[in-house]
Design a protein around this motif. Structure first.
Motif, mmCIF file in Angstrom:
data_model
loop_
_atom_site.group_PDB
_atom_site.id
_atom_site.type_symbol
_atom_site.label_atom_id
_atom_site.label_comp_id
_atom_site.label_asym_id
_atom_site.label_seq_id
_atom_site.Cartn_x
_atom_site.Cartn_y
_atom_site.Cartn_z
ATOM 1 N N SER A 84 29.913 -22.949 11.491
ATOM 2 C CA SER A 84 31.383 -23.241 11.562
ATOM 3 C C SER A 84 31.586 -23.419 12.932
ATOM 4 O O SER A 84 30.857 -23.032 13.693
ATOM 5 C CB SER A 84 32.012 -21.837 10.981
ATOM 6 O OG SER A 84 31.738 -20.734 11.863
ATOM 7 N N THR A 85 33.012 -23.969 12.948
ATOM 8 C CA THR A 85 33.358 -24.311 14.180
ATOM 9 C C THR A 85 33.671 -23.162 15.126
ATOM 10 O O THR A 85 33.776 -22.878 16.606
ATOM 11 C CB THR A 85 34.739 -25.250 14.232
ATOM 12 O OG1 THR A 85 35.610 -24.687 13.469
ATOM 13 C CG2 THR A 85 34.422 -26.647 13.732
ATOM 14 N N GLN A 111 38.964 -23.409 -0.883
ATOM 15 C CA GLN A 111 38.965 -23.674 0.593
ATOM 16 C C GLN A 111 37.498 -23.795 1.341
ATOM 17 O O GLN A 111 37.036 -22.788 1.328
ATOM 18 C CB GLN A 111 39.947 -22.742 1.530
ATOM 19 C CG GLN A 111 41.418 -23.001 0.728
ATOM 20 C CD GLN A 111 42.210 -21.826 1.540
ATOM 21 O OE1 GLN A 111 41.718 -20.770 2.144
ATOM 22 N NE2 GLN A 111 43.403 -22.135 1.548
ATOM 23 N N GLN A 112 36.946 -24.960 1.701
ATOM 24 C CA GLN A 112 35.752 -24.898 2.387
ATOM 25 C C GLN A 112 35.796 -24.709 3.863
ATOM 26 O O GLN A 112 36.821 -24.785 4.487
ATOM 27 C CB GLN A 112 35.513 -26.518 2.234
ATOM 28 C CG GLN A 112 35.204 -26.984 0.867
ATOM 29 C CD GLN A 112 34.174 -26.259 0.048
ATOM 30 O OE1 GLN A 112 33.318 -25.613 0.522
ATOM 31 N NE2 GLN A 112 34.082 -26.684 -1.095
ATOM 32 N N ASN A 133 35.064 -25.095 7.783
ATOM 33 C CA ASN A 133 34.689 -26.220 8.598
ATOM 34 C C ASN A 133 33.333 -26.105 9.406
ATOM 35 O O ASN A 133 33.050 -25.738 10.408
ATOM 36 C CB ASN A 133 35.938 -26.253 9.870
ATOM 37 C CG ASN A 133 35.790 -27.672 10.702
ATOM 38 O OD1 ASN A 133 35.184 -28.404 10.075
ATOM 39 N ND2 ASN A 133 36.642 -27.665 11.354
ATOM 40 N N GLN A 183 29.726 -27.712 10.780
ATOM 41 C CA GLN A 183 29.221 -28.903 11.325
ATOM 42 C C GLN A 183 27.889 -28.676 11.627
ATOM 43 O O GLN A 183 27.318 -27.683 11.861
ATOM 44 C CB GLN A 183 29.774 -29.006 12.616
ATOM 45 C CG GLN A 183 31.468 -28.953 12.855
ATOM 46 C CD GLN A 183 32.005 -30.201 12.208
ATOM 47 O OE1 GLN A 183 31.621 -31.219 12.496
ATOM 48 N NE2 GLN A 183 33.163 -30.081 11.490
#
Length: 80
Positions: A52-53, A29-30, A32, A34
């Motif tokens: 990460s978000t 599981q990567q 998220n 940006q």
């Protein structure tokens, strides 16, 4: 480049996908992540960070420098 958040150090999780027949296969599981360009008004400069978000939401609310101070980090720790 590793898939980690520069601020929170979130990394991929590793586990097993389990089918209805109980067959196990590895999965990742990567987080998220940006790539974001953030302005630092205290230093009058732009910084590119891979966040990460969740960290991006927190930085948008608090600002980058106050967030780093609360985490006990410096800008050199994050960029290097």
């Amino acid at each position: 480049m590793s898939r980690t958040c520069k601020l929170t150090n979130k990394k991929p999780l590793v586990g097993n996908k389990v089918s209805h027949a109980k067959n196990h296969s590895k999965m990742r599981q990567q987080p998220n992540l940006q790539l974001k360009r953030i302005y630092i008004p205290e230093q009058d400069r732009w910084v590119r960070l891979r966040l990460s978000t969740r960290a991006l939401r927190t930085v948008s609310k608090k600002g980058l420098m106050p967030y780093l101070k609360s985490q006990g980090l410096t800008l050199k720790d994050v960029i290097a």
